[in-house]
Design a protein around this motif. Sequence first.
Motif, PDB file in Angstrom:
ATOM      1  N   PHE A 239      16.943 -27.738  30.537  1.00 50.68           N
ATOM      2  CA  PHE A 239      18.168 -27.503  31.051  1.00 50.68           C
ATOM      3  C   PHE A 239      19.594 -27.757  30.015  1.00 50.68           C
ATOM      4  CE2 PHE A 239      16.028 -29.737  34.781  1.00 50.68           C
ATOM      5  CZ  PHE A 239      16.289 -28.787  35.809  1.00 50.68           C
ATOM      6  N   ALA A 240      19.235 -28.252  29.041  1.00 48.64           N
ATOM      7  CA  ALA A 240      20.461 -28.131  28.211  1.00 48.64           C
ATOM      8  C   ALA A 240      20.963 -26.945  27.866  1.00 48.64           C
ATOM      9  CB  ALA A 240      20.087 -29.183  26.912  1.00 48.64           C
ATOM     10  N   CYS A 241      19.803 -26.189  27.053  1.00 48.64           N
ATOM     11  CA  CYS A 241      19.953 -24.644  26.568  1.00 48.64           C
ATOM     12  C   CYS A 241      20.551 -23.897  27.733  1.00 48.64           C
ATOM     13  CB  CYS A 241      18.603 -24.357  26.111  1.00 48.64           C
ATOM     14  SG  CYS A 241      18.218 -25.036  24.566  1.00 48.64           S
ATOM     15  N   LEU A 242      19.930 -23.938  28.948  1.00 53.19           N
ATOM     16  CA  LEU A 242      20.394 -23.232  30.220  1.00 53.19           C
ATOM     17  C   LEU A 242      21.831 -23.408  30.394  1.00 53.19           C
ATOM     18  CD1 LEU A 242      19.182 -21.322  32.458  1.00 53.19           C
ATOM     19  CD2 LEU A 242      19.227 -23.364  34.017  1.00 53.19           C
ATOM     20  N   GLU A 243      22.119 -24.518  30.609  1.00 56.18           N
ATOM     21  CA  GLU A 243      23.563 -24.961  30.973  1.00 56.18           C
ATOM     22  C   GLU A 243      24.549 -24.507  29.748  1.00 56.18           C
ATOM     23  OE1 GLU A 243      23.806 -29.034  32.229  1.00 56.18           O
ATOM     24  OE2 GLU A 243      21.896 -28.658  33.665  1.00 56.18           O
ATOM     25  N   ALA A 244      24.141 -24.949  28.684  1.00 58.11           N
ATOM     26  CA  ALA A 244      24.853 -24.736  27.455  1.00 58.11           C
ATOM     27  C   ALA A 244      25.243 -23.152  27.430  1.00 58.11           C
ATOM     28  CB  ALA A 244      24.364 -25.103  26.219  1.00 58.11           C
ATOM     29  N   GLY A 245      24.384 -22.333  27.519  1.00 54.35           N
ATOM     30  CA  GLY A 245      24.498 -20.876  27.620  1.00 54.35           C
ATOM     31  C   GLY A 245      25.331 -20.445  28.536  1.00 54.35           C
ATOM     32  N   CYS A 246      25.362 -21.019  29.890  1.00 49.23           N
ATOM     33  CA  CYS A 246      26.101 -20.436  30.926  1.00 49.23           C
ATOM     34  C   CYS A 246      27.252 -21.067  31.013  1.00 49.23           C
ATOM     35  CB  CYS A 246      25.323 -20.854  32.321  1.00 49.23           C
ATOM     36  SG  CYS A 246      23.780 -19.947  32.695  1.00 49.23           S
ATOM     37  N   VAL A 247      27.949 -21.879  30.167  1.00 44.66           N
ATOM     38  CA  VAL A 247      29.304 -22.350  30.047  1.00 44.66           C
ATOM     39  C   VAL A 247      30.161 -21.656  28.838  1.00 44.66           C
ATOM     40  CG1 VAL A 247      28.623 -24.334  31.283  1.00 44.66           C
ATOM     41  CG2 VAL A 247      28.829 -24.276  28.718  1.00 44.66           C
ATOM     42  N   ARG A 248      31.332 -21.872  28.897  1.00 40.11           N
ATOM     43  CA  ARG A 248      32.198 -21.218  27.768  1.00 40.11           C
ATOM     44  C   ARG A 248      31.914 -22.026  26.486  1.00 40.11           C
ATOM     45  NH1 ARG A 248      37.218 -20.733  31.438  1.00 40.11           N
ATOM     46  NH2 ARG A 248      36.224 -22.718  32.338  1.00 40.11           N
ATOM     47  N   SER A 249      31.858 -21.676  25.328  1.00 44.94           N
ATOM     48  CA  SER A 249      31.738 -22.294  23.914  1.00 44.94           C
ATOM     49  C   SER A 249      32.495 -23.569  23.867  1.00 44.94           C
ATOM     50  CB  SER A 249      31.953 -21.457  22.955  1.00 44.94           C
ATOM     51  OG  SER A 249      33.202 -21.194  22.572  1.00 44.94           O
ATOM     52  N   LYS A 250      33.650 -23.756  24.504  1.00 45.91           N
ATOM     53  CA  LYS A 250      34.425 -24.876  24.450  1.00 45.91           C
ATOM     54  C   LYS A 250      33.760 -26.177  25.278  1.00 45.91           C
ATOM     55  CE  LYS A 250      37.452 -23.443  28.212  1.00 45.91           C
ATOM     56  NZ  LYS A 250      38.928 -23.063  28.703  1.00 45.91           N
TER      57      LYS A 250
ATOM     58  N   ILE B 232      28.059 -30.305  27.584  1.00 48.57           N
ATOM     59  CA  ILE B 232      26.776 -30.228  28.286  1.00 48.57           C
ATOM     60  C   ILE B 232      25.440 -30.945  27.382  1.00 48.57           C
ATOM     61  CG2 ILE B 232      25.006 -28.570  28.749  1.00 48.57           C
ATOM     62  CD1 ILE B 232      27.106 -28.581  30.734  1.00 48.57           C
ATOM     63  N   LEU B 233      25.644 -30.817  26.226  1.00 48.48           N
ATOM     64  CA  LEU B 233      24.310 -31.518  25.523  1.00 48.48           C
ATOM     65  C   LEU B 233      24.454 -32.872  25.584  1.00 48.48           C
ATOM     66  CD1 LEU B 233      24.584 -29.280  21.982  1.00 48.48           C
ATOM     67  CD2 LEU B 233      23.154 -29.114  24.131  1.00 48.48           C
ATOM     68  N   MET B 234      25.744 -33.384  25.581  1.00 55.07           N
ATOM     69  CA  MET B 234      25.765 -35.132  25.690  1.00 55.07           C
ATOM     70  C   MET B 234      25.137 -35.431  26.940  1.00 55.07           C
ATOM     71  SD  MET B 234      27.259 -37.078  23.465  1.00 55.07           S
ATOM     72  CE  MET B 234      27.919 -38.286  24.427  1.00 55.07           C
ATOM     73  N   LYS B 235      25.626 -34.636  28.205  1.00 57.20           N
ATOM     74  CA  LYS B 235      24.883 -34.994  29.394  1.00 57.20           C
ATOM     75  C   LYS B 235      23.274 -34.968  29.488  1.00 57.20           C
ATOM     76  CE  LYS B 235      29.112 -33.774  31.998  1.00 57.20           C
ATOM     77  NZ  LYS B 235      29.700 -32.564  33.013  1.00 57.20           N
TER      78      LYS B 235
ATOM     79  N   GLY C  49      35.740 -34.830  20.876  1.00 53.43           N
ATOM     80  CA  GLY C  49      36.241 -34.656  19.428  1.00 53.43           C
ATOM     81  C   GLY C  49      35.248 -33.892  18.646  1.00 53.43           C
ATOM     82  N   GLU C  50      34.311 -33.127  19.215  1.00 49.07           N
ATOM     83  CA  GLU C  50      33.175 -32.398  18.506  1.00 49.07           C
ATOM     84  C   GLU C  50      32.818 -31.049  19.064  1.00 49.07           C
ATOM     85  OE1 GLU C  50      29.998 -35.299  17.150  1.00 49.07           O
ATOM     86  OE2 GLU C  50      30.509 -35.991  19.171  1.00 49.07           O
ATOM     87  N   PRO C  51      33.604 -30.044  18.606  1.00 50.40           N
ATOM     88  CA  PRO C  51      33.319 -28.774  19.086  1.00 50.40           C
ATOM     89  C   PRO C  51      32.038 -28.351  18.755  1.00 50.40           C
ATOM     90  CG  PRO C  51      35.075 -28.706  17.417  1.00 50.40           C
ATOM     91  CD  PRO C  51      35.008 -30.172  17.671  1.00 50.40           C
ATOM     92  N   ALA C  52      31.332 -27.645  19.635  1.00 51.92           N
ATOM     93  CA  ALA C  52      29.983 -27.053  19.183  1.00 51.92           C
ATOM     94  C   ALA C  52      30.010 -26.101  18.090  1.00 51.92           C
ATOM     95  CB  ALA C  52      29.301 -26.602  20.456  1.00 51.92           C
ATOM     96  N   TYR C  53      31.146 -25.194  18.157  1.00 54.89           N
ATOM     97  CA  TYR C  53      31.261 -23.972  17.232  1.00 54.89           C
ATOM     98  C   TYR C  53      32.511 -24.286  16.611  1.00 54.89           C
ATOM     99  CZ  TYR C  53      27.586 -22.114  20.330  1.00 54.89           C
ATOM    100  OH  TYR C  53      26.673 -21.865  21.050  1.00 54.89           O
ATOM    101  N   PRO C  54      32.741 -25.404  15.510  1.00 53.96           N
ATOM    102  CA  PRO C  54      34.029 -25.572  15.015  1.00 53.96           C
ATOM    103  C   PRO C  54      34.418 -24.378  14.192  1.00 53.96           C
ATOM    104  CG  PRO C  54      32.036 -26.679  13.910  1.00 53.96           C
ATOM    105  CD  PRO C  54      31.591 -26.071  15.069  1.00 53.96           C
ATOM    106  N   SER C  55      35.802 -23.883  14.260  1.00 47.72           N
ATOM    107  CA  SER C  55      36.303 -22.772  13.584  1.00 47.72           C
ATOM    108  C   SER C  55      36.199 -22.515  12.303  1.00 47.72           C
ATOM    109  CB  SER C  55      37.759 -22.530  14.202  1.00 47.72           C
ATOM    110  OG  SER C  55      38.633 -23.704  13.596  1.00 47.72           O
TER     111      SER C  55
END
Length: 472
Positions: free
Chosen positions: A40-51, A56-59, A413-419
């Motif tokens: 579910f974590a991977c499926l939901e993370a892939g289906c939402v925007r990177s921001k 999603i992972l926290m949930k 305060g933790e972006p999954a893909y920090p610039s």
Amino acid sequence: MLNATNETALQDQIEDLKKNVDDVFLLINGIIVSFMQAGFACLEAGCVRSKNVTNILMKNLLDLFIAALVYWLIGYSLAYSKGTAYFGTAHWAGYGLHDDVMAHWFFQMIFAATAATIITGAVAERCNYSAYIIYCAAFSGFVYPVASHWAWTDEGVLAQLGYRDFAGCGVVHALAGVASFFGALFIGPRTGRFSDAKVNEISGHSTMLTGLGGLLLISGFLAFNGGSLGHMSHPNDSQIISRVISNTILGGSGAGIVALILCRTGIVGSPVWSFSYTLNGILAGMVSVCGSADTFSPLGAILSGVCACLIFFSIRRLMYALKVDDPLDAVAVHLGGGFWGALSGPIFARGGLVYSFTKATRAQLANNLFGVLVLCAWSALTSILLFGFMKSVGIFRVSEDDELRGLDIALHGEPAYPSEAWTGIEAGPEVIKIQDLHPAEKSKSKSSKSSYTLRQMNFDNMALDMNSEHRR
């Protein structure tokens, strides 16, 4: 020859061995099903925007642990302790609960966590984290346990009326699907999702993550259904477990083939081999066999999956018409597949309506229809009260600014893909690292129109954009 004493001792040892085998069977399958959280974590993370990936992972990280706590406090007591036809009344906070039932407690706790996880996808990208904690605790600690008491205990009101649900078509999937619908309805669509009569596509940021999550869910589904027998030491258990797992795969097969045909012929969108539609169709088909996976014939499981796929696409289109935004299609997959699955068993299973149109088969269909309607009504009532209350006090949805900014930064305060961890190519082949830029240039880069922009370089995939001004 064995004397009476030795024979009794041997029989006790055999019974103890059988109990050990059954408990380990439940524990192993429960552990495998727990990997569905990763799915579910991977499926939901892939289906939402990177921001919104960290959110999603926290949930999905906390689903298991919130569910474990509330299921220990009140959930298992409501579900499986002795009490009334409507709920159990003993063993609060595990008091008086013996170790010989803890394998069953663990397996059912995983089911409770799974049911709560389904809702997360329907309210993704705009749900307040405090609201998530409330609905996760309420659903896994109260709503699901009461429903499982009704259907899966000898004294339960639906069990006494003849409702049959082997692995949770109604108790898990339809229940969570209804909650997902009302959650998405009360929280409202994501900003920019609907404009007038138009549906604006909001792309997920990673098909790879979505695919990985889907494959993990498919594998976990086999243990979800296979472990639901609850034991493997009884006569013919190996045959039943084999049938359950085989039917689970075949249900997904029937749905997957139909999804491919509908996609490639352009009946449900552009005439392409759609990955996301096919995956969700497969999941709906696997959901549909949960209720009678132990009694379906192979052909019956395939037919159940075929119908579930058609229902999935129909509900998906209905959700668009109602302007209810469900980023993961949780309602179409779980409510559609689960509700249909409660009915497909009495129709297509061995001895069902297609085999003999008798009073008994008609009665089983009626019992299951009544049972799944009661479960949906229970979920609807509790969802309206819970989500309606959270909306009325203003804690259900984040502000529009936080939504557009992204929940990863706004809430965690933790972006999954920090610039700072990305590199960009300017005019030529030179790779520029943000860390290597002059402080003035680094500041200019961070304040530009995209978090992933270095001077004039932009990424083509706007699902990766984390800028608060990007209002897709």
